[in-house]
Design a protein around this motif. Structure first.
Motif, PDB file in Angstrom:
ATOM      1  N   PHE A   1      48.033  88.216   9.707  1.00 54.59           N
ATOM      2  CA  PHE A   1      48.226  86.926   9.039  1.00 54.59           C
ATOM      3  C   PHE A   1      49.417  87.076   8.090  1.00 54.59           C
ATOM      4  O   PHE A   1      49.580  88.127   7.464  1.00 54.59           O
ATOM      5  CB  PHE A   1      46.961  86.541   8.270  1.00 54.59           C
ATOM      6  N   PRO A   2      50.281  86.061   7.976  1.00 52.84           N
ATOM      7  CA  PRO A   2      51.492  86.213   7.159  1.00 52.84           C
ATOM      8  C   PRO A   2      51.266  86.349   5.652  1.00 52.84           C
ATOM      9  O   PRO A   2      52.205  86.670   4.933  1.00 52.84           O
ATOM     10  CB  PRO A   2      52.306  84.962   7.476  1.00 52.84           C
ATOM     11  N   LYS A   3      50.076  86.143   5.176  1.00 50.19           N
ATOM     12  CA  LYS A   3      49.773  86.295   3.759  1.00 50.19           C
ATOM     13  C   LYS A   3      48.790  87.444   3.564  1.00 50.19           C
ATOM     14  O   LYS A   3      47.899  87.662   4.380  1.00 50.19           O
ATOM     15  CB  LYS A   3      49.186  85.007   3.159  1.00 50.19           C
ATOM     16  N   LYS A   4      48.959  88.164   2.477  1.00 46.81           N
ATOM     17  CA  LYS A   4      48.112  89.322   2.190  1.00 46.81           C
ATOM     18  C   LYS A   4      46.701  88.908   1.785  1.00 46.81           C
ATOM     19  O   LYS A   4      45.731  89.587   2.102  1.00 46.81           O
ATOM     20  CB  LYS A   4      48.766  90.136   1.066  1.00 46.81           C
TER      21      LYS A   4
ATOM     22  N   ARG B   1      35.059  76.812   3.884  1.00 51.47           N
ATOM     23  CA  ARG B   1      35.701  76.219   5.065  1.00 51.47           C
ATOM     24  C   ARG B   1      37.020  75.549   4.662  1.00 51.47           C
ATOM     25  O   ARG B   1      38.017  75.626   5.393  1.00 51.47           O
ATOM     26  CB  ARG B   1      34.759  75.217   5.733  1.00 51.47           C
ATOM     27  N   SER B   2      37.054  74.924   3.501  1.00 51.38           N
ATOM     28  CA  SER B   2      38.290  74.302   3.013  1.00 51.38           C
ATOM     29  C   SER B   2      39.386  75.337   2.809  1.00 51.38           C
ATOM     30  O   SER B   2      40.551  75.090   3.128  1.00 51.38           O
ATOM     31  CB  SER B   2      38.039  73.562   1.698  1.00 51.38           C
ATOM     32  N   ILE B   3      39.029  76.500   2.285  1.00 53.62           N
ATOM     33  CA  ILE B   3      40.011  77.567   2.099  1.00 53.62           C
ATOM     34  C   ILE B   3      40.610  77.973   3.442  1.00 53.62           C
ATOM     35  O   ILE B   3      41.829  78.075   3.594  1.00 53.62           O
ATOM     36  CB  ILE B   3      39.370  78.785   1.394  1.00 53.62           C
ATOM     37  N   ILE B   4      39.750  78.189   4.431  1.00 51.94           N
ATOM     38  CA  ILE B   4      40.217  78.582   5.766  1.00 51.94           C
ATOM     39  C   ILE B   4      41.079  77.468   6.371  1.00 51.94           C
ATOM     40  O   ILE B   4      42.162  77.732   6.906  1.00 51.94           O
ATOM     41  CB  ILE B   4      39.032  78.915   6.698  1.00 51.94           C
ATOM     42  N   ASP B   5      40.615  76.229   6.263  1.00 53.25           N
ATOM     43  CA  ASP B   5      41.384  75.096   6.803  1.00 53.25           C
ATOM     44  C   ASP B   5      42.767  75.003   6.159  1.00 53.25           C
ATOM     45  O   ASP B   5      43.769  74.807   6.849  1.00 53.25           O
ATOM     46  CB  ASP B   5      40.639  73.772   6.587  1.00 53.25           C
ATOM     47  N   LEU B   6      42.821  75.140   4.845  1.00 52.65           N
ATOM     48  CA  LEU B   6      44.111  75.043   4.140  1.00 52.65           C
ATOM     49  C   LEU B   6      45.043  76.203   4.493  1.00 52.65           C
ATOM     50  O   LEU B   6      46.266  76.050   4.515  1.00 52.65           O
ATOM     51  CB  LEU B   6      43.892  74.985   2.637  1.00 52.65           C
ATOM     52  N   SER B   7      44.473  77.360   4.818  1.00 50.16           N
ATOM     53  CA  SER B   7      45.312  78.513   5.148  1.00 50.16           C
ATOM     54  C   SER B   7      45.951  78.395   6.528  1.00 50.16           C
ATOM     55  O   SER B   7      46.889  79.117   6.836  1.00 50.16           O
ATOM     56  CB  SER B   7      44.491  79.802   5.044  1.00 50.16           C
ATOM     57  N   MET B   8      45.490  77.463   7.345  1.00 46.90           N
ATOM     58  CA  MET B   8      46.072  77.254   8.674  1.00 46.90           C
ATOM     59  C   MET B   8      47.543  76.861   8.603  1.00 46.90           C
ATOM     60  O   MET B   8      48.270  77.017   9.569  1.00 46.90           O
ATOM     61  CB  MET B   8      45.283  76.198   9.442  1.00 46.90           C
ATOM     62  N   LYS B   9      47.961  76.396   7.451  1.00 50.55           N
ATOM     63  CA  LYS B   9      49.367  76.041   7.225  1.00 50.55           C
ATOM     64  C   LYS B   9      50.291  77.197   7.599  1.00 50.55           C
ATOM     65  O   LYS B   9      51.430  76.988   7.994  1.00 50.55           O
ATOM     66  CB  LYS B   9      49.552  75.645   5.753  1.00 50.55           C
TER      67      LYS B   9
ATOM     68  N   GLU C   1      51.962  85.846  -2.104  1.00 49.56           N
ATOM     69  CA  GLU C   1      51.204  86.662  -1.157  1.00 49.56           C
ATOM     70  C   GLU C   1      49.866  86.041  -0.775  1.00 49.56           C
ATOM     71  O   GLU C   1      49.144  86.591   0.052  1.00 49.56           O
ATOM     72  CB  GLU C   1      50.961  88.062  -1.731  1.00 49.56           C
ATOM     73  N   SER C   2      49.528  84.883  -1.339  1.00 46.95           N
ATOM     74  CA  SER C   2      48.242  84.230  -1.089  1.00 46.95           C
ATOM     75  C   SER C   2      48.445  82.928  -0.328  1.00 46.95           C
ATOM     76  O   SER C   2      49.421  82.216  -0.535  1.00 46.95           O
ATOM     77  CB  SER C   2      47.538  83.940  -2.420  1.00 46.95           C
ATOM     78  N   ALA C   3      47.494  82.624   0.558  1.00 46.86           N
ATOM     79  CA  ALA C   3      47.583  81.405   1.360  1.00 46.86           C
ATOM     80  C   ALA C   3      47.213  80.156   0.559  1.00 46.86           C
ATOM     81  O   ALA C   3      47.859  79.124   0.681  1.00 46.86           O
ATOM     82  CB  ALA C   3      46.675  81.522   2.590  1.00 46.86           C
ATOM     83  N   VAL C   4      46.191  80.244  -0.257  1.00 50.41           N
ATOM     84  CA  VAL C   4      45.649  79.093  -0.989  1.00 50.41           C
ATOM     85  C   VAL C   4      45.457  79.514  -2.443  1.00 50.41           C
ATOM     86  O   VAL C   4      45.148  80.665  -2.720  1.00 50.41           O
ATOM     87  CB  VAL C   4      44.284  78.668  -0.389  1.00 50.41           C
ATOM     88  N   THR C   5      45.620  78.575  -3.350  1.00 47.92           N
ATOM     89  CA  THR C   5      45.361  78.854  -4.758  1.00 47.92           C
ATOM     90  C   THR C   5      44.186  78.012  -5.240  1.00 47.92           C
ATOM     91  O   THR C   5      44.096  76.826  -4.931  1.00 47.92           O
ATOM     92  CB  THR C   5      46.589  78.527  -5.624  1.00 47.92           C
TER      93      THR C   5
ATOM     94  N   LEU D   1      43.773  85.564   1.170  1.00 45.55           N
ATOM     95  CA  LEU D   1      43.417  84.175   1.452  1.00 45.55           C
ATOM     96  C   LEU D   1      43.596  83.323   0.212  1.00 45.55           C
ATOM     97  O   LEU D   1      44.053  82.188   0.288  1.00 45.55           O
ATOM     98  CB  LEU D   1      41.962  84.066   1.917  1.00 45.55           C
ATOM     99  N   VAL D   2      43.245  83.882  -0.957  1.00 46.89           N
ATOM    100  CA  VAL D   2      43.180  83.082  -2.180  1.00 46.89           C
ATOM    101  C   VAL D   2      43.829  83.804  -3.360  1.00 46.89           C
ATOM    102  O   VAL D   2      43.612  84.999  -3.552  1.00 46.89           O
ATOM    103  CB  VAL D   2      41.700  82.796  -2.551  1.00 46.89           C
TER     104      VAL D   2
END
Length: 170
Positions: A15-18, A158-166, A79-83, A20-21
């Motif tokens: 995954f391109p980010k180290k 689930r919202s975290i995972i959905d938002l990381s799909m970006k 380095e994080s997908a979602v904040t 998830l959050v």
């Protein structure tokens, strides 16, 4: 499904980010956020992703000692997908929290606002208020002497995972 692809890429470390959050909170809220939220979030995300790797980044745990704080904020957010912003009245007053808010905005990061208490709009500052007006929020609710998360943990994670799909196309 895209959600399965996110989970698989995290497991395989492709995954391109180290992380998830990136979890942002102020020091006045550290006991509440660490004991009641952070630990539970990590556990629930590990149960979903099925990886021993660290999925949640925070300044207390991931800032490198001796490095400039501003640079560490930028690095960890990048380095994080979602904040997740743990918003309280104290959070809104802190210089470093305002820096994190601005960096999240500048990087166009997906965000989740976690409202720890009622905060008047004028206390938020213009960037946080813009986020507050634009996005749905999660909150702590005190009910029957218990603290619970709304929406529930399953929807929140689930919202975290959905938002990381970006980041799947990177």
């Amino acid at each position: 499904m895209k959600i399965d692809l996110v989970l698989e890429r995290f497991r395989l470390q492709t995954f391109p980010k180290k992380y998830l959050v990136f979890f942002s909170f102020c020091s006045e809220d550290a006991v509440v956020t660490t004991n009641l939220f952070f630990t539970e979030l990590e556990k629930r995300l590990e149960d979903i992703v099925h990886t021993p790797r660290n999925l949640v980044c925070s300044g207390d745990r991931n800032f490198r000692p001796g490095q400039p704080i501003g640079e560490e904020i930028i690095r960890c957010i990048d380095e994080s997908a979602v904040t997740i912003l743990a918003v309280s009245n104290s959070f809104c007053k802190k210089h470093w929290c305002k820096r994190e808010i601005q960096e999240i905005y500048d990087q166009d990061k997906p965000i989740i606002l976690l409202m720890l208490e009622h905060v008047e709009p004028e206390a938020m500052g213009p960037v946080l208020y813009k986020m507050f007006e634009r996005y749905s929020r999660a909150k702590w609710v005190f009910e029957d002497g218990q603290i619970k998360l709304e929406p529930d943990w399953a929807i929140f994670c689930r919202s975290i995972i959905d938002l990381s799909m970006k980041y799947l196309d990177e």
